[in-house]
Write an enzyme that holds these catalytic residues in place. Structure first.
Site, PDB file in Angstrom:
ATOM      1  N   LYS A   1     -11.664   0.592   2.503  1.00 47.72           N
ATOM      2  CA  LYS A   1     -12.114  -0.695   3.033  1.00 47.72           C
ATOM      3  C   LYS A   1     -13.618  -0.697   3.268  1.00 47.72           C
ATOM      4  O   LYS A   1     -14.279  -1.727   3.117  1.00 47.72           O
ATOM      5  CB  LYS A   1     -11.368  -1.013   4.334  1.00 47.72           C
TER       6      LYS A   1
ATOM      7  N   ARG B   1      -1.157   8.589  -0.203  1.00 42.26           N
ATOM      8  CA  ARG B   1      -1.767   7.277  -0.332  1.00 42.26           C
ATOM      9  C   ARG B   1      -1.893   6.912  -1.807  1.00 42.26           C
ATOM     10  O   ARG B   1      -1.786   7.768  -2.688  1.00 42.26           O
ATOM     11  CB  ARG B   1      -3.145   7.250   0.330  1.00 42.26           C
TER      12      ARG B   1
ATOM     13  N   GLU C   1      -5.813  -1.768  10.833  1.00 47.42           N
ATOM     14  CA  GLU C   1      -6.944  -2.103  11.690  1.00 47.42           C
ATOM     15  C   GLU C   1      -7.567  -3.393  11.155  1.00 47.42           C
ATOM     16  O   GLU C   1      -7.849  -3.482   9.951  1.00 47.42           O
ATOM     17  CB  GLU C   1      -7.978  -0.977  11.681  1.00 47.42           C
TER      18      GLU C   1
END
Length: 560
Positions: free
Chosen positions: A273, A263, A37
């Site tokens: 983020k 992850r 994104e």
């Protein structure tokens, strides 16, 4: 057909691909995608995903798309789009002509939404977002039907089209998938798939005031692009059932499948983020490319190489279970790379002046030294030697402690690729601070060897008295604890390391370093690996960032 021996050593995703190819699933195709994104800069966790997705495609002769998941105009920006593309290319990968945006498919996604409504599998809900959350319950509280769930297909199509036309304010209506409000998995309790958002989009401008949510846009974008293996992180595991439900409801024939891997969790770092954005916005760091940040741009500016990040991804592997990776593994990857590729140079970070009293005044000689001790192909360079020199202040002790083999009064040491020198006198200022050493040199030891066979235990790096001045930035870990965001009762920023940056403005470097180009990397002998800063370093006014120390001394220093 792949044999058992051939599949040994494969990670679980490679095993999935091998089995799919064996059975002819997807016609033997392998087509992956990297779908960030554009709401921030990529970090080291994304680097792992990039290497995984592009690597799988390369390994099996397939393709990997770059797709920017731009479905939230409030948080996205073209600067982020450009930084993402720059980072992927810098890591050594390319998407050829396959750069896509979720916004490329807004018309088709809208049509899919109308198709769901027409099939009786979606409805317009007029509950507020807070009410929707309450009605959906949780893992212990069952969901209950929205009072608007029984709207007819005609009513829903009319309302949805009016939503698209901009008749309603944000939050007035939501398009929800009609699945099962009694499901044990809250994800399937009629999840929202379209929302009203009157916001300017960085690509489509003001054309749309309704936007698809990630769960709806992502899986259908995969299907539109012909993706075979949709690889994502474990937090999406419980949403796989929704991925499958949407795809099965709307796509016929070959379709994508979702697979999850663990992850990256790295010590002394945050991998969100949102939290990285906080650090930038609150000016706790100088920007997304601050060399202390584990963004790809920050690591690049600090001196990390694409090869080192790819090696790191390979070292940590691909797993189905979460684990915490020690920061030392990342640092080991860059040390191993730069140890082989970085030319050697000499720099003195905290200079102490040395005057060789028996060296002829006004004389300068050029001493040859290797650019790399194990790579003759990297050649040699000349370093000027003269009566006045600089050594590290730490390399001298007036009263040497036990085990100190460097310079002290009456002691002899070797200067790298130069001569033996002996300290004869210590000069101090009025406050008692050492300002200068008076030494003698042995002209018979040119090159650093003694013809009479005498040995010295200490070898020091040095620079000539006319060495250029440089700024050197010593970076350390941004956080002082292993898991800064583990304690939910405290703000992660409370654990910022106050010593994560030390700036030395009076360092001295050998002459050839004065014209180092931004991004040039060196091993400063005995000190660590350094990189000419890509932003601030200029010819004649160099600025060097410490990439990593020569050895991992963090644990030892923390114990001290």
């Amino acid at each position: 057909m792949t044999t058992t021996n051939e599949t040994q050593g494969l990670n679980f995703l490679q095993e999935v691909v091998e089995e799919d190819r064996r059975t002819g699933k997807h016609g033997g195709r392998v087509h992956t995608r990297f779908p960030p994104e554009p709401n921030g800069y990529l970090h080291i966790g994304h680097a792992k995903s990039i290497v995984l997705n592009f690597g799988l495609a390369q390994q099996y002769g397939g393709k990997c798309n770059l797709r920017l998941d731009d479905t939230n105009p409030l948080t996205e920006d073209t600067d982020y789009v450009e930084s993402i593309q720059r980072d992927v290319r810098w890591l050594g990968f390319d998407w050829d002509d396959r750069r896509f945006f979720a916004s490329d498919y807004f018309d088709r996604l809208y049509a899919f939404a109308e198709q769901l409504i027409s099939q009786g599998q979606a409805y317009v809900c007029s509950l507020s977002p807070e009410e929707i959350s309450q009605y959906r319950g949780n893992f212990t509280t069952p969901g209950k039907d929205s009072p608007y769930r029984t709207r007819t297909v005609e009513e829903n199509l009319d309302l949805f089209r009016r939503m698209k036309a901009g008749e309603f304010p944000d939050g007035k209506h939501t398009l929800r998938a009609k699945i099962d409000m009694t499901s044990s998995n809250p994800v399937l309790r009629d999840p929202p798939i379209y929302r009203i958002r009157h916001a300017h989009h960085h690509r489509t401008g003001d054309k749309w005031c309704i936007y698809p949510l990630y769960d709806f846009a992502h899986c259908l974008s995969d299907a539109i692009e012909g993706i075979t293996h949709s690889v994502c992180t474990l937090e999406f595991e419980n949403r796989r059932v929704l991925y499958d439900w949407i795809v099965d409801a709307l796509i016929k024939g070959d379709r994508p499948y979702q697979y999850e891997f663990a992850r990256l969790n790295l010590t002394y770092a945050v991998m969100s983020k949102r939290k990285l954005l906080q650090l930038v916005q609150e000016k706790r760091v100088s920007g997304w490319d601050d060399p202390r940040m584990l963004t790809i741009s920050g690591l690049r500016r600090r001196g990390y190489t694409p090869a080192s990040l790819r090696d790191f991804a390979k070292r940590i592997g691909v797993s189905k279970s979460d684990s915490l990776i020690d920061m030392g593994v990342l640092e080991l990857s860059i040390r191993d790379d730069l140890n082989e590729t970085a030319p050697r140079a000499m720099a003195v970070l905290r200079p102490l002046k040395v005057v060789l009293e028996n060296y002829p005044e006004g004389q300068t000689e050029e001493l040859e030294t290797a650019n790399h001790p194990k790579r003759e192909d990297m050649g040699t360079r000349k370093v000027p030697f003269m009566r006045e020199l600089y050594i590290e202040a730490d390399d001298f002790q007036e009263v040497p402690e036990k085990g100190f083999f460097r310079l002290a009064p009456g002691k002899e040491v070797r200067l790298r690729s130069a001569y033996f020198i002996k300290c004869e006198k210590v000069i101090k200022d009025a406050a008692g601070n050492i300002t200068e050493l008076r030494c003698t040199y042995d002209p018979a030891t040119r090159g650093g060897d003694s013809p009479d066979g005498r040995k010295v235990k200490g070898t020091l790096h040095w620079v000539p008295g006319n060495a250029p001045v440089a700024q050197v930035r010593l970076f350390d870990r941004l956080f002082s604890v292993e898991q800064p965001d583990k304690d939910e009762t405290k703000d992660f920023k409370e654990f910022l390391n106050p010593n994560s940056l030390e700036t030395l403005s009076g360092a001295r470097v050998e002459p050839m370093l004065a014209d180092a180009k931004p991004g040039d990397r060196f091993q400063f002998e005995r000190l660590g690996y350094f990189c000419a800063d890509a932003v601030d370093s200029k010819p004649g006014a160099p600025v060097f960032n410490r990439t990593v120390t020569l050895k991992d001394s963090w644990v030892k220093e923390q114990k001290k």
